[in-house]
Scaffold this motif. Structure first.
Motif, short mmCIF file in Angstrom:
data_model
loop_
_atom_site.label_atom_id
_atom_site.label_comp_id
_atom_site.label_asym_id
_atom_site.label_seq_id
_atom_site.Cartn_x
_atom_site.Cartn_y
_atom_site.Cartn_z
N LYS A 40 0.84 -1.20 0.00
CA LYS A 40 0.00 0.00 0.00
C LYS A 40 0.87 1.25 0.00
N LEU A 41 0.43 2.28 -0.71
CA LEU A 41 1.17 3.55 -0.73
C LEU A 41 1.11 4.18 0.65
N ALA A 42 2.28 4.37 1.24
CA ALA A 42 2.36 4.91 2.60
C ALA A 42 2.63 6.40 2.60
N LEU A 43 3.53 6.83 1.71
CA LEU A 43 4.03 8.20 1.80
C LEU A 43 4.32 8.75 0.41
N THR A 44 3.82 9.96 0.15
CA THR A 44 4.14 10.72 -1.04
C THR A 44 4.67 12.06 -0.58
N ALA A 45 5.82 12.48 -1.07
CA ALA A 45 6.43 13.73 -0.61
C ALA A 45 6.81 14.59 -1.81
N LEU A 46 6.33 15.83 -1.78
CA LEU A 46 6.60 16.77 -2.87
C LEU A 46 7.52 17.88 -2.39
N ARG A 47 8.57 18.13 -3.17
CA ARG A 47 9.39 19.33 -2.99
C ARG A 47 8.91 20.35 -4.01
N VAL A 48 8.34 21.43 -3.52
CA VAL A 48 7.71 22.41 -4.40
C VAL A 48 8.73 23.05 -5.34
N GLU A 49 9.90 23.42 -4.81
CA GLU A 49 10.86 24.18 -5.60
C GLU A 49 11.37 23.38 -6.79
N THR A 50 11.64 22.09 -6.59
CA THR A 50 12.19 21.27 -7.67
C THR A 50 11.14 20.44 -8.39
N MET A 259 -0.01 9.72 12.65
CA MET A 259 -1.39 9.25 12.49
C MET A 259 -1.61 8.39 11.26
N PRO A 260 -1.11 8.77 10.07
CA PRO A 260 -1.35 7.89 8.91
C PRO A 260 -0.81 6.48 9.11
N ILE A 261 0.34 6.35 9.76
CA ILE A 261 0.90 5.01 9.99
C ILE A 261 0.03 4.25 10.98
N MET A 262 -0.43 4.93 12.02
CA MET A 262 -1.29 4.27 13.01
C MET A 262 -2.60 3.81 12.39
N LEU A 263 -3.09 4.55 11.40
CA LEU A 263 -4.36 4.20 10.74
C LEU A 263 -4.19 3.26 9.56
N ARG A 264 -2.93 3.00 9.16
CA ARG A 264 -2.63 2.28 7.91
C ARG A 264 -3.19 3.05 6.72
N ALA A 265 -3.12 4.37 6.83
CA ALA A 265 -3.61 5.25 5.77
C ALA A 265 -2.42 5.72 4.94
N SER A 266 -2.63 6.73 4.11
CA SER A 266 -1.57 7.27 3.26
C SER A 266 -1.34 8.74 3.62
N ALA A 267 -0.08 9.17 3.57
CA ALA A 267 0.28 10.55 3.85
C ALA A 267 0.84 11.21 2.61
N VAL A 268 0.52 12.49 2.43
CA VAL A 268 1.07 13.31 1.36
C VAL A 268 1.69 14.54 2.01
N LEU A 269 2.98 14.77 1.75
CA LEU A 269 3.70 15.88 2.36
C LEU A 269 4.03 16.94 1.32
N GLN A 270 3.91 18.21 1.71
CA GLN A 270 4.36 19.32 0.87
C GLN A 270 5.28 20.19 1.73
N ASP A 271 6.44 20.57 1.18
CA ASP A 271 7.47 21.19 2.02
C ASP A 271 7.32 22.70 2.22
N THR A 272 6.74 23.40 1.27
CA THR A 272 6.49 24.83 1.44
C THR A 272 5.05 25.11 1.06
N TRP A 273 4.45 26.07 1.74
CA TRP A 273 3.05 26.36 1.49
C TRP A 273 2.88 27.13 0.20
N GLU A 274 2.27 26.49 -0.75
CA GLU A 274 1.94 27.13 -2.03
C GLU A 274 0.52 26.65 -2.36
N PRO A 275 -0.48 27.51 -2.13
CA PRO A 275 -1.87 27.03 -2.17
C PRO A 275 -2.30 26.39 -3.48
N ARG A 276 -1.80 26.88 -4.61
CA ARG A 276 -2.19 26.25 -5.88
C ARG A 276 -1.66 24.83 -5.97
#
Length: 547
Positions: A40-50, A259-276
């Motif tokens: 199962k997909l556990a973690l997706t991480a986006l670096r906004v700048e690159t 929390m996502p790991i405890m729930l066996r859910a998926s997490a999506v991370l964004q490193d800098t706040w860019e609303p679009r």
């Protein structure tokens, strides 16, 4: 390191008997995910700048955690050693916490905005043995800063650099440990795993002392909050949790990492706040839940409205850190189609109060919610007498998620023999148990969810040769909730302008977000007969335009 978490042992028997502590750790949760849903997909991480996007299944996340743990062990990091980390919301953050948990090390997340002054104090106070930093983030050279301050931190033996090169690179820590995959690897990864009452997180918070305080949490205190939090919000294994709030804050750490790991859910991370980009991620990843401060909700609502592209998967947006204006709730509900949940909490407890999903929308902007299961609240007067509903007083909390204490400062723990913790906030409670925070007795300004340590900044300004008296107070801001204004009485014959104040504070190497955004010069301060500055009067004058 010895951790004086004196608030934990007296609560253990009751907390276990009441089913409030679960005697599990993040290791147990991750191992269960690897066993039950490895692909199962556990973690997706986006670096906004690159634009870099990294994905990990639970099997891959478990493997990365193990490899990192072996790398840390090779550097001599072991049980109860403090690993400090000044990373944004990158996948390395999540992996490093999981790795520390494998070998009993304690993670000390540090906000990327911190500079030499804050870092030198925190690293020394926590006796950090290893510091992980980005080479560069948002144009700032964190590696150079870390190497420059290392001589001032005697305990600091290693600096590891994400995107670095050579033996100190994070990739070097992650790779090159195949030899340890041999006979002793299993022992290294299991021998010193922490128990549920061992300290697993050290997180600094600003308060009335003028210096940061090290909040100690165990797996039991953290999970005692996360489990009822997720239940109240109806979150489970099918949810996708988007986290753009910093994971070096309790918000991001507890609800974006753990929390996502405890729930066996998926997490999506964004490193800098860019609303679009947040809106794009919600659509692309099917994010169903996120948590952030009020300005983030304003920005996301605006971005979705202007793009004309809906975010139908986003069921819930939990908002904390500042009151939510009523019109914003209405706009967000209309534009996002999302339930807006108000909440209040602290680093010392995690989320304490939330409205319920079936509550009327009005409660999101008129209250800060009601207590989670395992939490008791009372509002008392200055003598400690409980006040009736509707009256404003000092807010006390008795919670299963209350922290273990402040590192090396048990005298500041603020918790009485019956377990009541003085939050330092003032509030009123209605007849249904919903609270409204009305002010803070603590001298802290909350700017967009970020605490500004007022006394520390004031102390620095007192060093300026032109300053005779200074007071820093909050003024209202539509987007950030509050901003900071410095009111200064200059010494006779001296002058200070805004540019000079900013330049002086930058020379002190404090976080840029701590620098006041206004300067008012006065001949005198409003004061009590004993000479104490009346900051409430200054706030009133700022907000009614008379300053």
């Amino acid at each position: 390191m010895e951790f004086d978490a004196v608030l934990l042992p007296p609560r253990r028997a009751h907390s276990i008997a009441q089913g409030l502590w679960h005697d599990r750790t993040i290791n147990d949760a991750l191992d269960a995910c690897v066993a039950a849903c490895p692909d199962k997909l556990a973690l997706t991480a986006l670096r906004v700048e690159t634009g870099e996007l990294r994905r990990f299944t639970y099997r891959e996340l478990g493997d990365v955690a193990d490899r990192l743990a072996l790398g840390l062990a090779r550097l001599g990091i072991g049980r109860n050693d403090v690993v400090a980390m000044q990373l944004p919301n990158w996948w390395q953050f999540t992996a490093l916490y999981l790795a520390c948990s494998r070998i009993g090390a304690v993670l000390n997340p540090l906000m990327p905005i911190f500079r030499e002054r804050e870092l030198t104090f925190m690293l020394n106070h926590g006796e950090a043995r290893l510091l992980v930093v980005p080479k560069v983030f948002r144009g700032f050279d964190h590696e150079a800063m870390a190497r420059a301050l290392k001589p001032a931190v005697p305990s600091l033996q290693h600096i590891v650099v994400v995107d670095g090169e050579g033996p100190d690179a994070f990739d070097t820590l992650l790779a090159g440990h195949d030899a340890q995959r041999g006979s002793d690897a299993a022992g290294i990864l299991s021998r010193h795993r922490p128990g549920p009452d061992d300290i697993t997180q050290l997180l600094y918070t600003s308060g009335t002392t003028g210096e940061p305080k090290g909040v100690m949490h165990s797996a039991n205190t953290l999970m005692a909050n996360i489990i009822p939090y997720a239940e109240r919000l109806g979150l489970g294994q099918h949810d996708v949790v988007l986290m753009a709030s910093p994971m070096a804050h309790q918000t991001g750490f507890m609800y974006g990492l753990m929390m996502p790991i405890m729930l066996r859910a998926s997490a999506v991370l964004q490193d800098t706040w860019e609303p679009r980009r947040v809106a794009e991620l919600v659509r692309a990843e099917g994010a169903s839940f996120t948590m952030a401060s009020t300005p983030f909700l304003t920005d996301l609502t605006k971005a979705v409205r202007e793009s004309g592209q809906p975010v139908p998967s986003l069921k819930t947006f939990l908002c904390a850190g500042a009151p939510i204006p009523g019109p914003l709730v209405e706009q967000a509900r209309s534009v996002l189609g999302t339930k807006i949940v108000s909440a209040w909490g602290m680093t010392e407890n995690g989320a304490v109060t939330l409205i319920r999903l079936d509550d009327p929308d009005e409660l999101a902007f008129s209250t800060d919610g009601c207590p989670l299961p395992g939490v008791e609240l009372k509002v008392v007067d200055s003598d400690g007498k409980e006040l009736p509903a509707g009256q404003v007083g000092n807010l006390l909390v008795r919670s299963c998620s209350n922290f273990g204490g402040y590192l090396k400062r048990p005298q500041l723990n603020g918790t009485d023999a019956d377990g009541w913790f003085d939050t330092g906030d003032r509030a009123r409670m209605d007849a249904n148990g919903y609270i409204r925070i009305s002010g803070r007795s603590k001298d802290v300004i909350i700017r967009g969810g970020e605490n500004i340590p007022v006394l520390e900044v004031e102390a620095l300004l007192y060093r300026h040769p032109a300053v005779a008296q200074v007071a820093i107070v909050a003024y209202a801001d539509e987007r950030l909730g509050e901003r900071a204004c410095a009111i200064v009485v200059p010494k006779p014959g001296q002058q200070l302008d805004f540019e000079g104040m900013v330049a002086f504070l930058k020379e002190q190497r404090i976080a840029l977000q701590y620098i006041p955004e206004r300067l008012v010069v006065r001949e005198a301060m409003p004061a009590t007969p004993t000479g104490k500055v009346q900051k409430f009067r200054l706030r009133e004058m700022l907000n009614d335009g008379s300053l």
